[in-house]
Design a protein around this motif. Structure first.
Motif, mmCIF file in Angstrom:
data_model
loop_
_atom_site.group_PDB
_atom_site.id
_atom_site.type_symbol
_atom_site.label_atom_id
_atom_site.label_comp_id
_atom_site.label_asym_id
_atom_site.label_seq_id
_atom_site.Cartn_x
_atom_site.Cartn_y
_atom_site.Cartn_z
ATOM 1 N N THR A 191 22.060 -34.365 34.390
ATOM 2 C CA THR A 191 23.363 -33.886 34.881
ATOM 3 C C THR A 191 24.272 -35.065 35.223
ATOM 4 O OG1 THR A 191 22.307 -31.911 35.802
ATOM 5 C CG2 THR A 191 24.497 -32.459 36.628
ATOM 6 N N GLY A 192 23.685 -36.071 35.875
ATOM 7 C CA GLY A 192 24.458 -37.263 36.227
ATOM 8 C C GLY A 192 24.979 -37.986 34.996
ATOM 9 N N GLN A 193 24.121 -38.075 33.964
ATOM 10 C CA GLN A 193 24.552 -38.759 32.724
ATOM 11 C C GLN A 193 25.722 -38.005 32.082
ATOM 12 O OE1 GLN A 193 24.051 -41.546 31.722
ATOM 13 N NE2 GLN A 193 21.980 -42.164 31.288
ATOM 14 N N ILE A 194 25.604 -36.683 31.982
ATOM 15 C CA ILE A 194 26.680 -35.903 31.353
ATOM 16 C C ILE A 194 27.954 -36.013 32.185
ATOM 17 C CG2 ILE A 194 27.420 -33.568 30.735
ATOM 18 C CD1 ILE A 194 24.494 -32.943 30.111
ATOM 19 N N LYS A 195 27.796 -35.931 33.511
ATOM 20 C CA LYS A 195 28.966 -36.010 34.403
ATOM 21 C C LYS A 195 29.692 -37.349 34.239
ATOM 22 C CE LYS A 195 29.951 -35.418 39.371
ATOM 23 N NZ LYS A 195 30.041 -36.778 39.887
ATOM 24 N N THR A 196 28.917 -38.412 34.096
ATOM 25 C CA THR A 196 29.511 -39.751 33.994
ATOM 26 C C THR A 196 30.107 -40.013 32.620
ATOM 27 O OG1 THR A 196 27.876 -40.547 35.581
ATOM 28 C CG2 THR A 196 29.043 -42.214 34.291
ATOM 29 N N ARG B 167 35.258 -31.355 43.921
ATOM 30 C CA ARG B 167 34.051 -30.618 44.327
ATOM 31 C C ARG B 167 33.639 -29.601 43.260
ATOM 32 N NH1 ARG B 167 34.176 -29.252 50.826
ATOM 33 N NH2 ARG B 167 33.548 -31.339 51.515
ATOM 34 N N THR B 168 34.626 -29.019 42.613
ATOM 35 C CA THR B 168 34.314 -28.088 41.518
ATOM 36 C C THR B 168 33.641 -28.835 40.375
ATOM 37 O OG1 THR B 168 36.195 -26.701 42.105
ATOM 38 C CG2 THR B 168 35.291 -26.426 39.894
ATOM 39 N N TYR B 169 34.209 -29.993 40.010
ATOM 40 C CA TYR B 169 33.646 -30.756 38.886
ATOM 41 C C TYR B 169 32.207 -31.209 39.182
ATOM 42 C CZ TYR B 169 33.282 -34.164 35.123
ATOM 43 O OH TYR B 169 32.875 -34.844 34.006
ATOM 44 N N GLY B 170 31.962 -31.609 40.395
ATOM 45 C CA GLY B 170 30.615 -32.094 40.742
ATOM 46 C C GLY B 170 29.700 -31.019 41.309
ATOM 47 N N GLY B 171 30.209 -29.764 41.401
ATOM 48 C CA GLY B 171 29.419 -28.711 42.034
ATOM 49 C C GLY B 171 28.669 -27.834 41.049
ATOM 50 N N ARG B 172 28.301 -26.648 41.537
ATOM 51 C CA ARG B 172 27.529 -25.697 40.731
ATOM 52 C C ARG B 172 28.176 -24.324 40.775
ATOM 53 N NH1 ARG B 172 21.767 -26.718 40.122
ATOM 54 N NH2 ARG B 172 21.359 -28.925 40.552
ATOM 55 N N ILE B 173 28.009 -23.574 39.691
ATOM 56 C CA ILE B 173 28.405 -22.169 39.633
ATOM 57 C C ILE B 173 27.177 -21.383 39.198
ATOM 58 C CG2 ILE B 173 29.903 -20.470 38.520
ATOM 59 C CD1 ILE B 173 32.000 -22.646 38.178
ATOM 60 N N PHE B 174 26.762 -20.424 40.001
ATOM 61 C CA PHE B 174 25.513 -19.682 39.765
ATOM 62 C C PHE B 174 24.330 -20.642 39.613
ATOM 63 C CE2 PHE B 174 28.818 -16.861 37.794
ATOM 64 C CZ PHE B 174 28.810 -15.908 38.803
ATOM 65 N N ILE C 243 24.134 -23.428 38.380
ATOM 66 C CA ILE C 243 24.163 -24.275 37.174
ATOM 67 C C ILE C 243 25.267 -25.303 37.348
ATOM 68 C CG2 ILE C 243 24.556 -24.298 34.671
ATOM 69 C CD1 ILE C 243 23.535 -21.427 34.608
ATOM 70 N N PRO C 244 24.957 -26.600 37.155
ATOM 71 C CA PRO C 244 25.999 -27.634 37.322
ATOM 72 C C PRO C 244 27.250 -27.323 36.497
ATOM 73 C CG PRO C 244 23.850 -28.647 37.067
ATOM 74 C CD PRO C 244 23.657 -27.183 36.803
ATOM 75 N N PHE C 245 28.415 -27.519 37.103
ATOM 76 C CA PHE C 245 29.682 -27.199 36.441
ATOM 77 C C PHE C 245 29.852 -27.975 35.138
ATOM 78 C CE2 PHE C 245 34.249 -27.993 35.823
ATOM 79 C CZ PHE C 245 34.715 -26.689 35.745
ATOM 80 N N VAL C 246 29.341 -29.212 35.105
ATOM 81 C CA VAL C 246 29.532 -30.020 33.888
ATOM 82 C C VAL C 246 28.824 -29.403 32.693
ATOM 83 C CG1 VAL C 246 29.961 -32.242 35.018
ATOM 84 C CG2 VAL C 246 27.612 -31.528 34.551
ATOM 85 N N PHE C 247 27.771 -28.604 32.938
ATOM 86 C CA PHE C 247 27.112 -27.935 31.820
ATOM 87 C C PHE C 247 28.040 -26.899 31.180
ATOM 88 C CE2 PHE C 247 22.316 -28.669 32.886
ATOM 89 C CZ PHE C 247 22.546 -30.031 32.794
ATOM 90 N N TYR C 248 28.806 -26.182 32.024
ATOM 91 C CA TYR C 248 29.803 -25.251 31.479
ATOM 92 C C TYR C 248 30.832 -26.019 30.644
ATOM 93 C CZ TYR C 248 27.995 -21.816 34.836
ATOM 94 O OH TYR C 248 27.190 -20.957 35.531
ATOM 95 N N MET C 249 31.248 -27.189 31.185
ATOM 96 C CA MET C 249 32.220 -28.014 30.455
ATOM 97 C C MET C 249 31.641 -28.467 29.111
ATOM 98 S SD MET C 249 35.057 -28.455 32.219
ATOM 99 C CE MET C 249 35.719 -29.983 31.601
ATOM 100 N N ALA C 250 30.356 -28.854 29.128
ATOM 101 C CA ALA C 250 29.721 -29.308 27.890
ATOM 102 C C ALA C 250 29.643 -28.173 26.871
ATOM 103 C CB ALA C 250 28.326 -29.852 28.196
ATOM 104 N N LEU D 169 41.875 -34.293 28.072
ATOM 105 C CA LEU D 169 40.653 -33.643 28.566
ATOM 106 C C LEU D 169 39.696 -34.687 29.172
ATOM 107 C CD1 LEU D 169 39.996 -31.102 25.656
ATOM 108 C CD2 LEU D 169 40.918 -30.611 27.919
ATOM 109 N N ALA D 170 39.641 -35.855 28.528
ATOM 110 C CA ALA D 170 38.806 -36.940 29.076
ATOM 111 C C ALA D 170 39.322 -37.374 30.446
ATOM 112 C CB ALA D 170 38.804 -38.129 28.108
ATOM 113 N N ALA D 171 40.655 -37.377 30.601
ATOM 114 C CA ALA D 171 41.244 -37.754 31.893
ATOM 115 C C ALA D 171 40.865 -36.752 32.982
ATOM 116 C CB ALA D 171 42.769 -37.842 31.763
ATOM 117 N N PHE D 172 40.784 -35.469 32.627
ATOM 118 C CA PHE D 172 40.365 -34.466 33.612
ATOM 119 C C PHE D 172 38.960 -34.802 34.134
ATOM 120 C CE2 PHE D 172 43.003 -30.995 31.242
ATOM 121 C CZ PHE D 172 44.166 -31.669 31.594
ATOM 122 N N CYS D 173 38.072 -35.156 33.205
ATOM 123 C CA CYS D 173 36.683 -35.480 33.597
ATOM 124 C C CYS D 173 36.636 -36.738 34.465
ATOM 125 C CB CYS D 173 35.811 -35.668 32.353
ATOM 126 S SG CYS D 173 35.674 -34.187 31.351
#
Length: 330
Positions: free
Chosen positions: A53-58, A168-175, A177-184, A237-241
């Motif tokens: 998760t950390g790798q994808i987030k970064t 907090r949304t970007y680094g958090g979870r929904i259900f 599941i890490p939010f970045v997975f939804y982004m991926a 989109l990259a800037a959002f991340c």
């Protein structure tokens, strides 16, 4: 016996050759698997759910920027302003969110303005390169300085915080599941949709030969401008991340990302001359860079040697990918 084995080896060799020709990112994929294994060897937690998760987030931002660069390189062009667009969109959305309160509606409005900013930057690049026929490498270098100047005008120093709800949304979870997975997942769906459009094929056709593409009736100028426009949108989109990951605005945050994005495209098997490559390969190339950076840290490389070792490792990965690909296709 030997006469039976020889045709079997020949068929096997032909199958491997066809696979490497159809999927030019296969050498990069092999390198990525090796790097993940090495990361897991030196730091087992790096291949856990938290570590991945950390790798994808970064590195999600670099993956997006590598895809942005790919659409330009498809047509035989290049965009040296991609990182500057990331910086500009970063300070624009942080500024808008900060000025208008930072609530949910404001965040969506800021993101829409950010996407529009990236699109306009891409269209500007398309105009100066495709319509005015300036050299892409020089023209986009000039626009990168212009976009960086705009970012510095909007926010002269780094450190303006992004709204808490955003990062907090970007680094958090929904259900859970890490939010970045939804982004991926959304990123993957977007790529599948774009791969099925005519623009990708037309960009590759232009990169394969502009004169031939023009003679066959393709609107070459419009297609190249479309590639730059798409590059600007993906850079936004990259800037959002980046904003979600750093939780702040920085007018120079994308400066180093431009060359990394180009390196990721080449690592992924795309040809800088255009006409050949895949966006999947570029995503893999970005992940290779990320896992190389992690590995350099996990093996305990002294800080003063880390840049040197990272550069040497990326060069080694590039040479390995090229040699493996050439040998398999020979």
């Amino acid at each position: 016996m030997a006469s039976i084995e020889a045709p079997a080896r020949s068929r096997s060799s032909s199958a491997v050759k066809r696979a490497f020709e159809r999927y030019p990112f296969l050498p990069a994929l092999i390198i990525l698997v090796v790097l993940i294994a090495l990361n897991g060897w030196f730091q087992p937690r790096s291949v856990s759910l938290v570590g991945m998760t950390g790798q994808i987030k970064t590195y999600l931002a670099l993956m997006l920027l590598a895809v942005a660069q790919t659409y330009v390189i498809y047509a035989g062009d290049i965009d040296l302003s991609a990182g500057a667009i990331v910086s500009l969109v970063n300070v624009v959305i942080v500024g808008v969110m900060g000025q208008w309160g930072g609530d949910g509606v404001t965040i969506f409005v800021a993101l829409a303005i950010g996407l529009a900013t990236g699109l306009v930057c891409g269209i500007v690049n398309g105009l100066v390169v495709a319509a005015l026929r300036l050299q892409a490498i020089v023209a986009t270098f000039a626009t990168s300085i212009f976009f960086t100047g705009l970012a510095l005008y909007i926010q002269p120093v780094a450190g303006t915080p992004a709204p808490t709800a955003f990062w907090r949304t970007y680094g958090g979870r929904i259900f859970e599941i890490p939010f970045v997975f939804y982004m991926a997942v959304l990123f993957a769906i977007l790529l599948v949709v774009l791969v099925r459009t005519r623009l990708s094929l037309r960009l590759l056709a232009v990169g394969d030969g502009q004169q031939e593409a023009f003679q066959s009736g393709l609107p070459v100028t419009r297609i190249r401008m479309g590639g730059y426009a798409l590059c600007g949108v993906f850079a936004a989109l990259a800037a959002f991340c980046i904003t979600g990951d750093t939780a702040s605005g920085d007018p120079l945050v994308g400066g180093k990302m431009t060359l990394f994005s180009i390196a990721a495209v080449v690592l992924g098997g795309s040809a800088l001359a255009g006409g050949y490559g895949t966006v999947v390969g570029s995503v893999i190339g970005a992940l290779i860079i990320g896992f190389i950076n992690s590995l350099v840290f996990f093996v305990g490389t002294p800080s003063e040697w880390q840049n040197l070792v990272q550069g040497a490792a990326i060069l080694l990965a590039l040479m390995t990918g090229v040699l493996v690909g050439r040998r398999a296709r020979a």
